[in-house]
Design a protein around this motif. Structure first.
Motif, PDB file in Angstrom:
ATOM      1  N   PRO A  47      47.223  22.341  43.377  1.00  0.00           N
ATOM      2  CA  PRO A  47      46.783  23.450  42.424  1.00  0.00           C
ATOM      3  C   PRO A  47      46.260  22.972  41.022  1.00  0.00           C
ATOM      4  N   ASP A  48      46.881  21.780  40.786  1.00  0.00           N
ATOM      5  CA  ASP A  48      46.268  21.293  39.336  1.00  0.00           C
ATOM      6  C   ASP A  48      45.006  20.726  39.384  1.00  0.00           C
ATOM      7  N   THR A  49      44.301  20.459  40.370  1.00  0.00           N
ATOM      8  CA  THR A  49      43.152  19.629  40.410  1.00  0.00           C
ATOM      9  C   THR A  49      42.047  20.889  39.977  1.00  0.00           C
ATOM     10  N   SER A  50      41.208  20.265  39.083  1.00  0.00           N
ATOM     11  CA  SER A  50      39.933  20.925  38.749  1.00  0.00           C
ATOM     12  C   SER A  50      39.047  21.371  39.757  1.00  0.00           C
ATOM     13  N   LEU A  51      38.867  22.835  39.834  1.00  0.00           N
ATOM     14  CA  LEU A  51      38.145  23.482  40.933  1.00  0.00           C
ATOM     15  C   LEU A  51      37.056  24.234  40.403  1.00  0.00           C
ATOM     16  N   PRO A  52      36.009  24.478  40.951  1.00  0.00           N
ATOM     17  CA  PRO A  52      34.798  25.404  40.434  1.00  0.00           C
ATOM     18  C   PRO A  52      35.342  26.951  40.463  1.00  0.00           C
ATOM     19  N   VAL A  53      35.022  27.734  39.671  1.00  0.00           N
ATOM     20  CA  VAL A  53      34.914  29.386  39.543  1.00  0.00           C
ATOM     21  C   VAL A  53      34.223  29.789  40.913  1.00  0.00           C
ATOM     22  N   LYS A  54      35.033  30.582  41.656  1.00  0.00           N
ATOM     23  CA  LYS A  54      34.525  31.114  43.086  1.00  0.00           C
ATOM     24  C   LYS A  54      33.964  32.658  42.875  1.00  0.00           C
ATOM     25  N   THR A  55      34.822  33.300  41.883  1.00  0.00           N
ATOM     26  CA  THR A  55      34.328  34.671  41.448  1.00  0.00           C
ATOM     27  C   THR A  55      34.869  34.990  40.090  1.00  0.00           C
ATOM     28  N   THR A  56      34.600  35.951  39.343  1.00  0.00           N
ATOM     29  CA  THR A  56      35.163  36.368  38.211  1.00  0.00           C
ATOM     30  C   THR A  56      35.472  37.737  38.496  1.00  0.00           C
ATOM     31  N   LEU A  57      36.741  38.249  38.059  1.00  0.00           N
ATOM     32  CA  LEU A  57      37.266  39.628  38.091  1.00  0.00           C
ATOM     33  C   LEU A  57      37.084  40.253  36.814  1.00  0.00           C
ATOM     34  N   LYS A  58      36.302  41.458  36.860  1.00  0.00           N
ATOM     35  CA  LYS A  58      36.025  41.980  35.603  1.00  0.00           C
ATOM     36  C   LYS A  58      36.752  43.353  35.752  1.00  0.00           C
ATOM     37  N   VAL A  59      37.788  43.679  34.596  1.00  0.00           N
ATOM     38  CA  VAL A  59      38.752  44.558  34.646  1.00  0.00           C
ATOM     39  C   VAL A  59      38.379  45.459  33.328  1.00  0.00           C
ATOM     40  N   THR A  60      38.287  46.742  33.733  1.00  0.00           N
ATOM     41  CA  THR A  60      38.106  47.738  32.546  1.00  0.00           C
ATOM     42  C   THR A  60      39.227  48.719  32.562  1.00  0.00           C
ATOM     43  N   PRO A 120      37.792  34.618  34.999  1.00  0.00           N
ATOM     44  CA  PRO A 120      36.991  33.570  36.032  1.00  0.00           C
ATOM     45  C   PRO A 120      38.113  32.989  36.780  1.00  0.00           C
ATOM     46  N   LEU A 121      38.072  33.055  38.207  1.00  0.00           N
ATOM     47  CA  LEU A 121      39.169  32.487  39.364  1.00  0.00           C
ATOM     48  C   LEU A 121      38.682  31.589  40.055  1.00  0.00           C
ATOM     49  N   THR A 122      39.423  30.415  40.058  1.00  0.00           N
ATOM     50  CA  THR A 122      38.993  29.419  40.928  1.00  0.00           C
ATOM     51  C   THR A 122      39.706  29.465  42.328  1.00  0.00           C
ATOM     52  N   SER A 174      54.729  59.789  37.278  1.00  0.00           N
ATOM     53  CA  SER A 174      53.501  60.080  36.546  1.00  0.00           C
ATOM     54  C   SER A 174      52.921  59.169  35.954  1.00  0.00           C
ATOM     55  N   VAL A 175      53.597  57.979  35.371  1.00  0.00           N
ATOM     56  CA  VAL A 175      52.557  57.039  34.591  1.00  0.00           C
ATOM     57  C   VAL A 175      51.590  56.315  35.582  1.00  0.00           C
ATOM     58  N   LYS A 176      50.499  56.129  35.097  1.00  0.00           N
ATOM     59  CA  LYS A 176      49.289  55.580  35.487  1.00  0.00           C
ATOM     60  C   LYS A 176      48.169  55.229  34.674  1.00  0.00           C
ATOM     61  N   LEU A 177      47.646  54.046  35.145  1.00  0.00           N
ATOM     62  CA  LEU A 177      46.269  53.674  34.109  1.00  0.00           C
ATOM     63  C   LEU A 177      45.208  53.913  35.333  1.00  0.00           C
ATOM     64  N   LEU A 178      44.126  54.158  34.173  1.00  0.00           N
ATOM     65  CA  LEU A 178      42.769  54.412  34.938  1.00  0.00           C
ATOM     66  C   LEU A 178      42.063  52.882  34.683  1.00  0.00           C
ATOM     67  N   MET A 179      41.705  52.490  35.762  1.00  0.00           N
ATOM     68  CA  MET A 179      41.083  51.163  35.370  1.00  0.00           C
ATOM     69  C   MET A 179      39.746  51.060  36.615  1.00  0.00           C
ATOM     70  N   ARG A 180      38.967  50.195  36.310  1.00  0.00           N
ATOM     71  CA  ARG A 180      37.860  49.742  37.084  1.00  0.00           C
ATOM     72  C   ARG A 180      37.883  48.301  37.530  1.00  0.00           C
ATOM     73  N   PHE A 181      37.486  47.924  38.612  1.00  0.00           N
ATOM     74  CA  PHE A 181      37.577  46.476  39.129  1.00  0.00           C
ATOM     75  C   PHE A 181      36.332  46.140  39.738  1.00  0.00           C
ATOM     76  N   ASP A 182      35.639  44.932  39.152  1.00  0.00           N
ATOM     77  CA  ASP A 182      34.364  44.762  39.634  1.00  0.00           C
ATOM     78  C   ASP A 182      34.581  43.230  39.919  1.00  0.00           C
ATOM     79  N   PHE A 183      33.828  42.560  40.810  1.00  0.00           N
ATOM     80  CA  PHE A 183      33.724  41.257  41.037  1.00  0.00           C
ATOM     81  C   PHE A 183      32.172  40.655  40.654  1.00  0.00           C
ATOM     82  N   VAL A 184      32.096  39.634  39.727  1.00  0.00           N
ATOM     83  CA  VAL A 184      30.889  39.304  39.329  1.00  0.00           C
ATOM     84  C   VAL A 184      30.462  37.919  39.630  1.00  0.00           C
TER      85      VAL A 184
END
Length: 184
Positions: A47-60, A120-122, A174-184
């Motif tokens: 897990p400590d090696t440098s890896l390329p970014v596979k995907t980016t999670l965009k959270v609103t 950005p997620l590796t 009752s406690v909730k957050l309204l969120m949007r998830f996208d993978f770019v």
């Protein structure tokens, strides 16, 4: 088989509960193939090696609601509505681990942040999305308003109402957050 012996409440418990929310919460999660089999040159995953970014999670993070119903009206502040902020981040391999923070909204039981964060997620197969809400307190430690951990590999694109949990991991009514998830 794995058994967990949790001695208290906190981030370790939240991460464990978030990980095992996967697969419908049945308690069984199959390891990703790269952890089960050696690579092409017989190397094992580090897990400590440098890896390329596979995907980016965009959270609103759009807004939050429900504290007014689940907490006493003097729980956060004695004389005014709460000043909420959210912390959003990733728990995973060291290259992916990060926490970001929204602005603090003063005197509002239903905060509307409308803030976008990109992660950005590796190694998305091992990543958990961490969400915490706190109430800013100028004179003391900030008050806890809720948390959740979600397995990134099970997030679906789109707008979601994300329920929050207590420090012990119990879901608020009752406690909730309204969120949007996208993978770019």
């Amino acid at each position: 088989m794995v058994a967990f012996n949790m001695q208290g409440y906190g981030r370790s418990l939240w991460l464990m509960q978030g990980m095992f929310r996967a697969n419908g919460g049945c308690g069984y999660i199959k390891k990703p193939d790269f952890l089960l089999k050696p690579g092409s040159d017989n190397e094992i995953f580090d897990p400590d090696t440098s890896l390329p970014v596979k995907t980016t999670l965009k959270v609103t993070v759009y807004m939050g609601e429900g504290w007014y119903y689940d907490f006493k009206h003097t729980h956060f502040d004695l004389y005014s509505p709460p000043d909420f902020y959210a912390r959003i981040g990733i728990a995973g391999v060291p290259a992916d681990t990060i926490m970001k923070k929204t602005k603090t909204l003063e005197d509002d039981w239903t905060p509307t942040w409308n803030e976008v964060f990109e992660f950005p997620l590796t190694v998305p197969e091992l990543a958990l999305l961490r969400v915490e809400v706190h109430e800013y307190d100028m004179s003391e430690k900030d008050d806890f308003g809720g948390q959740t951990c979600l397995p990134v590999w099970e997030l679906r694109k789109g707008i979601r109402a994300v329920p929050l949990h207590s420090r012990k991991g119990e879901k608020y009514q009752s406690v909730k957050l309204l969120m949007r998830f996208d993978f770019v």
